[in-house]
Design a protein around this motif. Structure first.
Motif, PDB file in Angstrom:
ATOM      1  N   GLY A 197     -58.885  17.752 -52.826  1.00 22.49           N
ATOM      2  CA  GLY A 197     -58.326  18.133 -51.542  1.00 22.49           C
ATOM      3  C   GLY A 197     -58.066  19.617 -51.390  1.00 22.49           C
ATOM      4  O   GLY A 197     -58.400  20.429 -52.261  1.00 22.49           O
ATOM      5  N   GLU A 198     -57.433  19.981 -50.284  1.00 20.38           N
ATOM      6  CA  GLU A 198     -57.263  21.380 -49.914  1.00 20.38           C
ATOM      7  C   GLU A 198     -56.319  22.145 -50.820  1.00 20.38           C
ATOM      8  O   GLU A 198     -56.284  23.380 -50.782  1.00 20.38           O
ATOM      9  N   CYS A 199     -55.543  21.457 -51.642  1.00 17.54           N
ATOM     10  CA  CYS A 199     -54.630  22.152 -52.551  1.00 17.54           C
ATOM     11  C   CYS A 199     -55.295  22.544 -53.868  1.00 17.54           C
ATOM     12  O   CYS A 199     -54.677  23.205 -54.703  1.00 17.54           O
ATOM     13  N   ILE A 200     -56.545  22.136 -54.077  1.00 21.47           N
ATOM     14  CA  ILE A 200     -57.310  22.581 -55.244  1.00 21.47           C
ATOM     15  C   ILE A 200     -57.802  24.002 -54.985  1.00 21.47           C
ATOM     16  O   ILE A 200     -58.383  24.290 -53.938  1.00 21.47           O
TER      17      ILE A 200
ATOM     18  N   HIS B  33     -62.770  14.822 -50.583  1.00 25.31           N
ATOM     19  CA  HIS B  33     -62.604  15.320 -49.218  1.00 25.31           C
ATOM     20  C   HIS B  33     -61.803  16.617 -49.179  1.00 25.31           C
ATOM     21  O   HIS B  33     -60.767  16.748 -49.830  1.00 25.31           O
ATOM     22  N   ASN B  34     -62.297  17.586 -48.424  1.00 23.94           N
ATOM     23  CA  ASN B  34     -61.618  18.867 -48.182  1.00 23.94           C
ATOM     24  C   ASN B  34     -61.412  19.707 -49.437  1.00 23.94           C
ATOM     25  O   ASN B  34     -60.541  20.580 -49.469  1.00 23.94           O
ATOM     26  N   SER B  35     -62.227  19.485 -50.446  1.00 24.87           N
ATOM     27  CA  SER B  35     -62.081  20.258 -51.689  1.00 24.87           C
ATOM     28  C   SER B  35     -62.922  21.521 -51.652  1.00 24.87           C
ATOM     29  O   SER B  35     -64.051  21.513 -51.150  1.00 24.87           O
ATOM     30  N   VAL B  36     -62.388  22.600 -52.191  1.00 26.90           N
ATOM     31  CA  VAL B  36     -63.116  23.847 -52.299  1.00 26.90           C
ATOM     32  C   VAL B  36     -64.252  23.682 -53.301  1.00 26.90           C
ATOM     33  O   VAL B  36     -64.097  23.040 -54.339  1.00 26.90           O
TER      34      VAL B  36
END
Length: 261
Positions: free
Chosen positions: A141-144, A220-223
């Motif tokens: 996710g987006e916090c990675i 999903h939403n991972s950098v």
């Protein structure tokens, strides 16, 4: 102790045989028991000791600032405001904090410790066709912030002086990044930055030097960035916008017609 989690992580970050940063010094702080178990309070106790050590060092050595990596290859099942605040406070003092994203196959934003000032790391596995996916358990996710190897990684064991063991998970991946982060210390003089900006600069270099867009299934939403230490991103990807030049040292994009600061 019957649990070799800490030994294995330290060896991946800075061990003589397996370490990413073999010249780094390791300062262990035990926050879990012999079975690898602990509480939020026991982890906070260790983090608060580090925080105070950093405050004392900066006060005694001004204008020099502390230059250390804190590897948090641990986590809790859910969020803890106290743990998250402790991470933020440590980066404000000057520590570069590297955090395992967690192994729940869920959104990393839902687990502590976490703070945007730290570097949160997801774990990768090798695919039989030659590319990399996230491990089956790694959070995403987006916090990675970045990904690193995290499956069947050989490192030191506490079973004997020359014993080794293979482990998997985001803890291993975070240990890789913790070692990598220390490799960039020599390119950043801590005296040039306020303490609260030093860890931000280290994170910036880690992120900008990363190899991009080569990972497959990472959630999903991972950098789409994997840790890179040995080769400049400039030679591997044309990632800069038109009119900007990639700087070999850290992969940042800059307008060379303007002064560099």
């Amino acid at each position: 102790t019957s649990n070799d989690h800490g030994t294995h992580m330290a060896s991946i970050a800075a061990g003589w045989t397996y370490g990413t940063a073999k010249a780094a010094s390791i300062i262990p702080i035990q926050v879990l028991d012999a079975n690898g178990e602990g509480t939020t309070a026991s982890v906070l106790c260790g983090m608060e000791k580090l925080l105070q050590d950093g405050i004392d060092y900066n006060a005694a050595n001004a204008p020099k600032k502390i230059k250390s990596i804190v590897n948090l290859s641990l986590g809790v099942d859910g969020r803890s405001d106290a743990l998250d605040k402790a991470v933020h406070d440590m980066t404000e003092v000057g520590y570069t904090v590297v955090i395992a994203a967690g192994d729940h196959d869920g959104n990393a934003c839902f687990y502590s410790p976490y703070d945007p000032s730290a570097i949160t790391v997801g774990a990768l596995k090798d695919h039989e066709e030659g590319y990399n996916d996230k491990t089956g358990t790694s959070n995403y996710g987006e916090c990675i912030d970045i990904w690193a190897p995290g499956e069947d990684i050989v490192g030191a064991s506490n079973a004997g002086e020359y014993e080794s063991v293979s482990k998997s998970g985001t803890s291993v991946a975070a240990a890789f990044v913790a070692g990598a982060a220390s490799l960039f210390f020599e390119t950043i003089w801590s005296e040039q930055y306020p303490a609260e900006e030093f860890s931000e600069r280290v994170k910036e270099i880690i992120i900008n030097k990363a190899e991009i867009n080569i990972l497959e299934d990472i959630g999903h939403n991972s950098v789409n960035k994997i840790i890179q230490t040995t080769v400049s991103r400039c030679s591997l990807n044309s990632h800069c916008a038109p009119g900007l030049t990639c700087l070999t040292r850290d992969g940042m994009c800059a307008d060379l017609s303007k002064p560099l600061y």
